[in-house]
Design an enzyme around this catalytic site. Structure first.
Site, PDB file in Angstrom:
ATOM      1  N   HIS A 307      48.943  53.942  -2.376  1.00  0.00           N
ATOM      2  CA  HIS A 307      48.542  52.646  -2.925  1.00  0.00           C
ATOM      3  C   HIS A 307      47.331  52.839  -3.821  1.00  0.00           C
ATOM      4  O   HIS A 307      46.474  53.670  -3.538  1.00  0.00           O
ATOM      5  CB  HIS A 307      48.193  51.660  -1.796  1.00  0.00           C
ATOM      6  CG  HIS A 307      48.203  50.244  -2.243  1.00  0.00           C
ATOM      7  ND1 HIS A 307      47.126  49.659  -2.870  1.00  0.00           N
ATOM      8  CD2 HIS A 307      49.177  49.310  -2.208  1.00  0.00           C
ATOM      9  CE1 HIS A 307      47.434  48.417  -3.184  1.00  0.00           C
ATOM     10  NE2 HIS A 307      48.666  48.178  -2.793  1.00  0.00           N
ATOM     11  N   ASP A 364      55.604  48.084   1.393  1.00  0.00           N
ATOM     12  CA  ASP A 364      57.055  48.214   1.155  1.00  0.00           C
ATOM     13  C   ASP A 364      57.735  49.146   2.138  1.00  0.00           C
ATOM     14  O   ASP A 364      58.972  49.187   2.197  1.00  0.00           O
ATOM     15  CB  ASP A 364      57.281  48.714  -0.273  1.00  0.00           C
ATOM     16  CG  ASP A 364      56.872  47.670  -1.291  1.00  0.00           C
ATOM     17  OD1 ASP A 364      55.997  47.963  -2.126  1.00  0.00           O
ATOM     18  OD2 ASP A 364      57.386  46.543  -1.204  1.00  0.00           O
TER      19      ASP A 364
HETATM   20  C1  SDX Z   1      53.092  47.764  -4.334  1.00  0.00           C
HETATM   21  O1  SDX Z   1      48.783  47.152  -6.609  1.00  0.00           O
HETATM   22  C2  SDX Z   1      49.247  46.480  -5.626  1.00  0.00           C
HETATM   23  O2  SDX Z   1      48.546  45.713  -4.975  1.00  0.00           O
HETATM   24  C3  SDX Z   1      50.729  46.651  -5.379  1.00  0.00           C
HETATM   25  C4  SDX Z   1      51.302  45.997  -4.131  1.00  0.00           C
HETATM   26  C5  SDX Z   1      51.226  44.496  -4.201  1.00  0.00           C
HETATM   27  O3  SDX Z   1      51.192  43.868  -3.145  1.00  0.00           O
HETATM   28  O4  SDX Z   1      51.313  43.950  -5.333  1.00  0.00           O
HETATM   29  O5  SDX Z   1      50.590  46.449  -2.999  1.00  0.00           O
HETATM   30  C6  SDX Z   1      52.774  46.355  -3.954  1.00  0.00           C
HETATM   31  O6  SDX Z   1      53.429  48.002  -5.459  1.00  0.00           O
HETATM   32  C7  SDX Z   1      52.924  48.834  -3.299  1.00  0.00           C
HETATM   33  C8  SDX Z   1      53.245  50.263  -3.869  1.00  0.00           C
HETATM   34  C9  SDX Z   1      54.777  50.453  -3.799  1.00  0.00           C
HETATM   35  N1  SDX Z   1      55.145  51.714  -4.516  1.00  0.00           N
HETATM   36  C10 SDX Z   1      55.592  52.792  -3.835  1.00  0.00           C
HETATM   37  O7  SDX Z   1      55.676  52.860  -2.610  1.00  0.00           O
HETATM   38  C11 SDX Z   1      56.032  53.938  -4.744  1.00  0.00           C
HETATM   39  C12 SDX Z   1      55.480  55.260  -4.218  1.00  0.00           C
HETATM   40  N2  SDX Z   1      53.999  55.268  -4.424  1.00  0.00           N
HETATM   41  C13 SDX Z   1      53.490  55.804  -5.621  1.00  0.00           C
HETATM   42  O8  SDX Z   1      54.285  55.895  -6.713  1.00  0.00           O
HETATM   43  C14 SDX Z   1      51.992  55.626  -5.817  1.00  0.00           C
HETATM   44  O9  SDX Z   1      51.384  55.903  -4.633  1.00  0.00           O
HETATM   45  C15 SDX Z   1      51.496  54.299  -6.341  1.00  0.00           C
HETATM   46  C16 SDX Z   1      52.192  53.919  -7.602  1.00  0.00           C
HETATM   47  C17 SDX Z   1      51.681  53.238  -5.325  1.00  0.00           C
HETATM   48  C18 SDX Z   1      49.996  54.452  -6.622  1.00  0.00           C
HETATM   49  O10 SDX Z   1      49.875  55.364  -7.624  1.00  0.00           O
HETATM   50  P1  SDX Z   1      48.433  55.769  -8.210  1.00  0.00           P
HETATM   51  O11 SDX Z   1      47.343  54.997  -7.556  1.00  0.00           O
HETATM   52  O12 SDX Z   1      48.524  55.722  -9.704  1.00  0.00           O
HETATM   53  O13 SDX Z   1      48.266  57.208  -7.697  1.00  0.00           O
HETATM   54  P2  SDX Z   1      48.807  58.495  -8.444  1.00  0.00           P
HETATM   55  O14 SDX Z   1      50.223  58.228  -8.913  1.00  0.00           O
HETATM   56  O15 SDX Z   1      47.793  58.895  -9.454  1.00  0.00           O
HETATM   57  O16 SDX Z   1      48.888  59.547  -7.259  1.00  0.00           O
HETATM   58  C19 SDX Z   1      47.712  60.252  -6.831  1.00  0.00           C
HETATM   59  C20 SDX Z   1      48.244  61.557  -6.243  1.00  0.00           C
HETATM   60  C21 SDX Z   1      49.153  62.322  -7.207  1.00  0.00           C
HETATM   61  O17 SDX Z   1      49.124  63.667  -6.817  1.00  0.00           O
HETATM   62  P3  SDX Z   1      48.093  64.697  -7.633  1.00  0.00           P
HETATM   63  O18 SDX Z   1      48.399  64.524  -9.102  1.00  0.00           O
HETATM   64  O19 SDX Z   1      46.686  64.212  -7.251  1.00  0.00           O
HETATM   65  O20 SDX Z   1      48.427  66.067  -7.096  1.00  0.00           O
HETATM   66  O21 SDX Z   1      49.080  61.250  -5.101  1.00  0.00           O
HETATM   67  C22 SDX Z   1      50.411  61.660  -5.357  1.00  0.00           C
HETATM   68  C23 SDX Z   1      50.541  61.824  -6.859  1.00  0.00           C
HETATM   69  O22 SDX Z   1      51.552  62.782  -7.185  1.00  0.00           O
HETATM   70  N3  SDX Z   1      51.283  60.609  -4.846  1.00  0.00           N
HETATM   71  C24 SDX Z   1      52.407  60.806  -4.170  1.00  0.00           C
HETATM   72  C25 SDX Z   1      52.856  59.518  -3.830  1.00  0.00           C
HETATM   73  N4  SDX Z   1      52.009  58.602  -4.309  1.00  0.00           N
HETATM   74  C26 SDX Z   1      51.037  59.288  -4.945  1.00  0.00           C
HETATM   75  N5  SDX Z   1      53.059  61.940  -3.837  1.00  0.00           N
HETATM   76  C27 SDX Z   1      54.213  61.755  -3.131  1.00  0.00           C
HETATM   77  N6  SDX Z   1      54.710  60.558  -2.740  1.00  0.00           N
HETATM   78  C28 SDX Z   1      54.052  59.416  -3.080  1.00  0.00           C
HETATM   79  N7  SDX Z   1      54.537  58.238  -2.723  1.00  0.00           N
END
Ligand code: SDX
Length: 428
Positions: A307, A364
């Site tokens: 998140h 989610d």
């Molecule tokens: C919602 O914003 C809100 O409030 C949203 C929400 C709402 O109520 O409106 O809460 C609802 O959208 C919840 C999120 C639902 N999405 C998912 O579950 C999809 C999976 N999660 C990710 O795609 C991700 O965690 C996000 C999009 C939720 C957050 O992404 P960020 O903050 O941009 O973080 P990032 O993509 O920069 O990741 C940081 C690191 C990266 O690794 P490094 O480059 O540091 O090595 O964490 C890793 C990412 O690769 N990473 C994951 C991951 N999420 C982040 N690796 C594996 N699996 C994951 N799910």
């Protein structure tokens, strides 16, 4: 602590005022930065950038705090109703008895939609995703209610536009589903509460006297409350920026529905179930998929984890996980993917990759499991998220317009060609 920051650049020192919120959050006000220094800031994904000041929702990502207008989500989920929470988010205070009765009555008597929506629905192929149908129908509301095109002219027009949208979205959502499965459309029943009437429109046929299970009604009420607002998330920011051009509430919310659809945002609840079903079909080996999620060369992500704000736990996930156990127990549902979900969660919470990146189950991760137990089809999960998030979109749009916020128009850093001359086709 000083109430400004100093920026040293090009031999000059610029003072940037510090803005402080009611929960001691601090922000640099850079609204005059470009005029003073010629500098802009850049922050892909706005990870460090505030777009507005808002009095609606407070989140603390480190402490896992979520409050709507100051009320903790745990108390609202346990004691309130979705329509009461919607009123709180939109109008700022919990309604008194008379205000709540009026609000519920207004919404109850605006649930019908124009019969011509049936013609619109028939135009969609049966495999149309309900989110695309829903956003199209919400935009179409502008055609049936032209006075909604700029309701801010009068408070009455704002109120009726809000009531119509709150009232009609469940009807539109259920009609999108019934149209997809080729079943007769049902009309709302005024003698049923908001959640019960929606469940009836979703699952009943005209031939039966449908009474939803109270366990299902209570679970849906809780799920909608938990999704009602979440400050400046992707879809809400979309609603605000579209609305900042003075586009109508319906046009702005339609844009928000489309932003929510993405699998990184609200579409994650559908993606979580599809991921869990794929893991189950592949033998249920959670460790194999944890390895894929950690592999930078593998596009696979653990859907439902991580998140932008919550870096210890998503308070909504905790409530939903408990509700999942409760609802599946009461309904006598034994869903094998719930076991896979719990195994995945336990493994991830001890895995250094996830711990270092503070990746915890988000709202989610478990919501899809409850929706499944309630009989909601997978491709309707994000529609359920939209139903819950509607009061937040409305409240944030209303706040933005009432605060007369300027049209959103970010700057950029140009990285393309410098000036060059046109070359004739014969010389390319
Ligand atoms: C919602 O914003 C809100 O409030 C949203 C929400 C709402 O109520 O409106 O809460 C609802 O959208 C919840 C999120 C639902 N999405 C998912 O579950 C999809 C999976 N999660 C990710 O795609 C991700 O965690 C996000 C999009 C939720 C957050 O992404 P960020 O903050 O941009 O973080 P990032 O993509 O920069 O990741 C940081 C690191 C990266 O690794 P490094 O480059 O540091 O090595 O964490 C890793 C990412 O690769 N990473 C994951 C991951 N999420 C982040 N690796 C594996 N699996 C994951 N799910």
């Amino acid at each position: 602590m000083s109430d400004f920051a100093e920026l040293h650049f090009g031999g000059e020192v610029y003072k940037l005022p510090v803005v402080e919120g009611t929960e001691n959050e601090k922000a640099l006000d850079i609204s005059k930065l470009r005029g003073q220094s010629g500098l802009i800031t850049i922050d892909p994904g706005y990870k460090n950038t505030g777009s507005t000041e808002s009095a609606i929702t407070f989140l603390d990502g480190e402490k896992g705090i979520l409050r709507y207008r100051g009320y903790p989500i745990e108390q609202l989920a346990e004691k309130s109703s979705f329509l009461e929470v919607a009123y709180l988010i939109i109008y700022g205070e919990l309604p008194n008895t008379e205000e709540l009765k009026k609000w519920e009555r207004e919404i109850t008597y605006h649930t019908l939609i124009h019969e011509d929506f049936k013609v619109l629905l028939e135009g969609f192929p049966s495999n149309a995703h309900p989110m695309g149908v829903l956003s199209s129908c919400v935009t179409a509301l502008t055609a049936f209610y032209p006075d909604s095109l700029d309701p801010v002219r009068s408070k009455n027009e704002v109120r009726i536009s809000i009531v119509r949208l709150m009232a009609k979205l469940p009807t539109l959502a259920s009609w999108a589903y019934k149209n997809e499965i080729g079943q007769p459309l049902l009309y709302p029943k005024n003698d049923m509460d908001y959640c019960s009437s929606f469940l009836r429109m979703m699952f009943a046929t005209p031939a039966e006297d449908f009474k939803p299970d109270p366990v299902v009604v209570a679970a849906l009420n809780t799920l909608l409350i938990l999704h009602a607002d979440h400050e400046q998330n992707c879809s809400t920011s979309t609603v605000r920026i579209v609305g900042s051009s003075h586009a109508s509430l319906y046009a702005s919310v339609s844009a928000g529905i489309n932003a929510l659809w993405g699998p990184l945002h609200g579409g994650a609840n559908q993606a979580v179930i599809e991921m869990l079903e794929a893991i189950k079909a592949d033998g249920g080996d959670a460790d194999k998929y944890l390895a894929k999620a950690k592999d930078k060369d593998d596009p696979f992500r653990l859907m439902g984890f991580g998140h932008r704000v919550y870096k210890n736990f998503d308070p909504r996930a905790r409530i939903i996980k408990k509700a999942a156990d409760d609802v599946l127990g009461k309904l006598g549902v034994n869903d094998p993917i719930l076991d896979i979900a719990k195994k995945l969660e336990e493994a991830a919470l001890s895995d250094p990759y996830f711990v270092e990146r503070k990746l915890y189950p988000n709202v989610d991760f478990y919501s899809g499991i409850i929706y499944r137990a309630l009989g909601i089809p997978t491709n309707m999960f994000t529609v359920m998220f939209a139903l819950g998030r509607l009061p937040g979109w409305i409240g944030q749009w209303k706040e933005m317009r009432e605060n007369n916020e300027p049209i959103g128009r970010p700057r950029q850093v140009y990285t393309g060609y410098n000036e060059r001359n046109y070359t004739d086709l014969s010389k390319r």
